[in-house]
Design a protein around this motif. Structure first.
Motif, short mmCIF file in Angstrom:
data_model
loop_
_atom_site.label_atom_id
_atom_site.label_comp_id
_atom_site.label_asym_id
_atom_site.label_seq_id
_atom_site.Cartn_x
_atom_site.Cartn_y
_atom_site.Cartn_z
N SER A 446 0.83 -1.20 0.00
CA SER A 446 0.00 0.00 0.00
C SER A 446 0.86 1.25 0.00
O SER A 446 0.60 2.21 -0.73
CB SER A 446 -0.93 0.00 1.22
N ASP A 451 -1.01 4.36 -1.40
CA ASP A 451 -2.34 4.18 -0.84
C ASP A 451 -2.26 4.25 0.69
O ASP A 451 -2.26 3.24 1.39
CB ASP A 451 -2.89 2.82 -1.29
N VAL A 452 -2.18 5.46 1.18
CA VAL A 452 -1.99 5.67 2.62
C VAL A 452 -3.21 5.20 3.40
O VAL A 452 -3.09 4.65 4.51
CB VAL A 452 -1.71 7.15 2.91
N ARG A 453 -4.39 5.38 2.84
CA ARG A 453 -5.61 4.98 3.55
C ARG A 453 -5.62 3.47 3.82
O ARG A 453 -5.90 3.03 4.93
CB ARG A 453 -6.84 5.37 2.74
N THR A 454 -5.30 2.70 2.79
CA THR A 454 -5.25 1.24 2.96
C THR A 454 -4.15 0.86 3.95
O THR A 454 -4.33 -0.04 4.78
CB THR A 454 -5.01 0.55 1.61
N SER A 456 -3.08 2.59 6.41
CA SER A 456 -3.54 2.94 7.76
C SER A 456 -4.52 1.90 8.29
O SER A 456 -4.45 1.50 9.46
CB SER A 456 -4.20 4.32 7.75
N ARG A 457 -5.44 1.46 7.42
CA ARG A 457 -6.39 0.44 7.86
C ARG A 457 -5.66 -0.86 8.22
O ARG A 457 -6.00 -1.53 9.20
CB ARG A 457 -7.42 0.15 6.76
N GLU A 460 -4.10 -0.46 11.53
CA GLU A 460 -5.06 -0.57 12.62
C GLU A 460 -5.36 -2.03 12.94
O GLU A 460 -5.48 -2.42 14.11
CB GLU A 460 -6.35 0.16 12.24
N GLU A 648 0.49 11.06 -5.57
CA GLU A 648 0.76 10.65 -4.20
C GLU A 648 2.24 10.73 -3.85
O GLU A 648 2.60 10.78 -2.67
CB GLU A 648 0.25 9.22 -3.98
#
Length: 920
Positions: A446, A451-454, A456-457, A460, A648
């Protein structure tokens, strides 16, 4: 073309022909291995016999006719030019046998007797030679005729020659026993020796090649002749095995028993020697028959030690199998190996060759083989195994296990292909079904694609279940974040890195946070010592190498980078080759090797498609753009900037590198405001991200250089001094650059002191390109102070350094290679009026080279102009400067010698287009 062995046999046969012609019939059995030259020998003797006046009757047994009764008899009497009445008589007798087939044996015996009597009658007229090739393939009625003759030729003028295979056991035992019961001559042909082969070599072949040909052919005359034919087709290769050899191999196999072809195909499919049971199982014959076939093929010179003597033979056999049949054979081989408990690597290889895996247990075998291949750095093999397994899998849990291996394998060769399989892994991670490096891989992929959002998920999910990662993987994940985002961002505090790996990682990155050079360098070496391809994250290795580079250990950085690239090449890991190639290009650039840097950056970019690089595409492009700019290749730089980069990327350290390189390109092409915008953006981002460290990107000296172009001397000085205050002691290269620009922004009195320190810093840092500029600027300053001897020495040294850096690419005028304005006088000094001289740029360049001792022709080649143009420029220079020859020329012409006006301090002229800035 007969060898000495065959010639001695012919002599024996000539003697027997003479005896039989005198009324003492003779029986000769010629035996030998497959394709040992029996047929060629019989043909040669037949020509001799016919020339002697004997009646020649010949026939050849074959697999296709051995069930056709009287087939050989028909050949004997219908191919020798006999009178029509004789041929017709034999034909009637054969037909009588056909009509009476199934009658008592005495009726068949009568037919044999009558045909034999016809032949005996012919021998009364003249000697008769009966030659039968491949007697073991002759039909039953014809064999009985031969036995009839054997019992009656002792007083007839008949020479009966029969060729047979020398097999481990006879194919017609009763016939062989009956024939050998009486008097006969046995001649056995053995494989050709090295001496035999040397006799038949053409003049174009080295006699020493005979030994090689004997090894490749096993002394088989047919194969020897084929190898000689291949040599004639390719005289440059004395021992080439090509098309003729392949055709000879297949000709041998197709003319023999079908079991031999089946066994040869089984061996070719197995790809290695095998047991008789395995070969027999694959060829669908019993093990004893398979063992016998291997012996025959070995005697024939096709095999040695249970395997083909030459790869061309194995390839020819494989090529002779249809695609569908070959696939079936490979599947059958996989099943047989599986039942025998063989290694999964071998079994999987056959499924891959078959391009299908129909067995229920096949996917597990393929996955295990892929894991082993990855452990052995055989990436291509691993990818083939798991891709086939993924096409064949039915169970979802097995699909996840296979996908994990596939992603790891594809990452090494094609990251964009690996990204296609990430959704399944992300889903598994969110469910808590993914562990260790597989879990970390989701984050890495990612980040690689911005793809920072992925990412981060995924983080988590990992945080919710800390046990998913071991301490090494957690530390590597921290470093991966830092590769993209620096030490100030990332999952700080989310993992327990109180471990040896975590401690080494923190100490290594302290070079940017605290400037702890020695500590960081030791940790970088420790990490590199512990890293092996496939076992460690690529980003970790890259950071460790760059730590050595930033810490001034360029030789160690080069050593490790080259060693890791070699390992990646051996294993076929393209991703590692590409990224480490980009690192190697940056190292070369920071050493001043601009041509080398450009070449290595290009090579790295060509290893992978743009989409496979992800946001990292900006890294090699940045180095390549800096190199193009430094070499004055502005069109190439413009083309590079036209190529799209991911948006990005500009939220990462890669984006900072790109802005830095683009700003230098703008500055060199006189787009000063665009350069300032890029440098300011670098500064703003680095401050926002709490990454304001000149070692990463010295944006202040970049911005200062651009401000000098706008004659904003005070702003430039303030920026450089602020940068110097923030420097760590280990960062000598950035200090040297800062001093260069500070010297340009100050007066002549302070300039020499600053430049001498800059020279020392850059010499220690190992950047020969920046060192050449510092030397040239110091020479120019000393020239103005009247210290001509030292100035000339420094200029010459600068020229040598620059030529080494550019590998023949002549840099632009040193004293203006970075200077953005006129040389500022000290207080009380007055600036010289430049209009009194008025030299053009081209005149300055020609004059400088002439002053350094270059001939007109050397200047012509260096500046890519004609000799006549050089002479014209020098004539005008002499006139403008008021000198008579090149000996009177000053070694350096300062900016005040230009036609451009030199304003007062603070209002200097802008640099002309084409003048390069300092590529930091």
């Amino acid at each position: 073309m007969l060898a000495s062995q065959h010639r001695s046999v012919l002599d024996v046969l000539k003697g027997l022909l003479a005896e039989s012609a005198a009324g003492n019939g003779r029986l000769v059995l010629v035996s030998g291995g497959l394709a040992s030259g029996k047929t060629e020998l019989l043909h040669e003797f037949s020509r001799i016999a016919a020339a002697s006046g004997a009646l020649l009757l010949s026939a050849t047994g074959s697999l296709g006719e051995n069930t056709l009764q009287a087939g050989m008899i028909d050949q004997l009497f219908h191919g020798a030019g006999l009178p029509a009445e004789v041929s017709d008589q034999v034909s009637r007798l054969i037909r009588r046998h056909t009509v009476t087939t199934g009658a008592p044996r005495h009726a068949e015996a009568e037919v044999v007797r009558d045909i034999g009597d016809v032949l005996l009658e012919l021998s009364r007229e003249r000697p008769v030679v009966v030659g039968v090739d491949a007697v073991h393939l002759v039909d039953g009625l014809s064999l009985r005729l031969l036995l009839y003759l054997c019992r009656r030729i002792s007083s007839a003028r008949i020479l009966l020659i029969m060729n047979e295979w020398d097999l481990p056991q006879s194919t017609i035992p009763s016939f062989s026993a009956e024939v050998t019961r009486g008097f006969h001559h046995r001649i056995r042909l053995t494989p050709l020796s090295v001496g035999d082969i040397a006799e038949v070599l053409p003049p174009t072949m080295d006699p020493a090649a005979a030994a090689v040909l004997q090894r490749l052919s096993g002394g088989n005359p047919m194969l020897v002749n084929a190898l000689i034919e291949d040599h004639r087709a390719d005289p440059d290769d004395p021992i080439a095995a090509g098309a003729a050899y392949a055709q000879a191999v297949m000709a041998c196999l197709h003319r023999w028993e079908p079991e031999l072809l089946w066994v040869a195909r089984a061996l070719a499919v197995l790809g290695e020697p095998g047991s008789a049971g395995l070969i027999g199982g694959l060829a669908k014959i019993n093990p004893k028959a398979a063992e016998r076939a291997v012996e025959v093929l070995t005697e024939a010179g096709l095999l040695a030690g249970g395997w083909f003597r030459h790869p061309v033979a194995a390839a020819a056999v494989l090529d002779g199998i249809g695609a569908e049949e070959r696939s079936s054979l490979h599947v059958r081989a996989a099943v047989l190996l599986y039942r025998r408990g063989m290694s999964t690597t071998k079994i999987a290889g056959h499924f891959v060759a078959a391009d299908r895996a129909p067995e229920d247990w096949a996917t597990g075998v393929l996955r295990d083989a892929a894991e082993q291949a990855l452990a052995g750095n055989e990436v291509a093999v691993a990818v083939q195994c798991v891709e086939l397994a993924l096409r064949s899998v039915r169970d979802e849990s097995e699909r996840l296990a296979i996908t994990k291996v596939l992603v790891r394998a594809l990452w090494r060769v094609n990251p964009s292909a690996a990204a296609l399989h990430l959704p399944l892994l992300r889903e598994a991670l969110e469910k808590g079904c993914l562990f260790g490096q597989d879990a970390a891989a989701v984050v890495r992929h990612s980040l690689w694609n911005g793809d920072v959002r992925t990412a981060s998920r995924a983080m988590e999910a990992l945080t919710a279940t800390p046990d998913l990662l071991n301490v090494q993987t957690a530390a590597e994940l921290h470093l991966t974040y830092q590769w993209f985002y620096g030490t100030s961002r990332g999952p700080h505090g989310r993992f327990d890195t109180a471990s040896a790996w975590g401690d080494e990682a923190r100490r290594m990155t302290s070079i940017w946070t605290h400037g702890d050079g020695e500590v960081a360098l030791v940790s970088a070496e420790n990490i590199l010592q512990s890293c092996r391809l496939g076992e460690t994250t690529l980003e970790v290795v890259a950071i460790a190498v760059l730590t050595l580079m930033y810490g001034g250990r360029t030789e160690r950085a080069t050593h490790w980078c080259d060693e890791l690239i070699e390992e990646a090449v051996r294993s076929g890991a393209l991703t590692w080759q590409a990224v480490l190639g980009a690192v190697r290009a940056e190292i070369a650039f920071r050493q001043g090797e601009v041509v080398v840097a450009a070449a290595k950056a290009k090579a790295a970019l060509e290893l992978m498609q743009a989409q496979s690089w992800g946001i990292l595409i900006g890294y090699p492009r940045s180095t390549l753009l800096l190199a193009h700019t430094e070499m004055g290749q502005y069109e190439e730089g413009a083309e590079l900037l036209q190529q799209r980069v991911p948006d990005e990327m500009f939220a990462t350290l890669i984006g900072l590198r790109y802005l830095h390189a683009r700003g230098h390109y703008y500055l060199a092409t006189d787009r000063v405001l665009a350069a300032i915008s890029d440098f300011q953006t670098c500064g703003r981002l680095m401050q926002d991200w709490e990454l304001d460290r000149p070692m990463l990107v010295p944006w202040r000296s970049n911005l200062a250089e651009a401000n000098l172009r706008l004659s904003r001397w005070g702003v430039a000085r303030d920026l450089v001094r602020e940068q110097i205050d923030r420097l760590k002691p280990i960062d000598l290269r950035t200090r040297g650059v800062s001093l260069l620009i500070l010297a340009a922004a100050g007066g002549l009195a302070q300039r020499t002191e600053l430049l001498r320190e800059a020279v020392e810093c850059l010499r220690t840092a190992g950047d020969r390109l920046l060192l050449s500029r510092a030397l040239a600027d110091l020479g120019a300053a000393l020239q103005q102070l009247g210290e001509a001897d030292e100035a000339k020495s420094l200029i010459c040294r600068a020229m040598r350094e620059a030529e080494i850096c550019h590998s023949g690419v002549m840099p632009l005028r040193f004293s203006r290679s970075w200077t953005t304005g006129p040389v500022l006088p000290d207080a009380g000094e007055s600036a010289e009026d430049p209009n009194s001289l008025g030299l053009s740029d081209s005149e300055c360049r020609v004059a400088e080279l002439a002053a350094l001792g270059h001939t007109n022709r050397e200047i012509s080649r260096t500046l890519h102009i004609t000799v006549s143009t050089v002479e014209q420029h020098l004539t005008r220079v002499y006139r403008k400067l008021g000198v008579k020859s090149r000996a009177d020329l000053p070694p350096v012409l300062t900016p005040s010698d230009r036609r451009a006006s030199a304003g007062p301090p603070g209002a200097g002229s802008r640099a002309k287009p084409g003048m390069r800035g300092i590529a930091q």
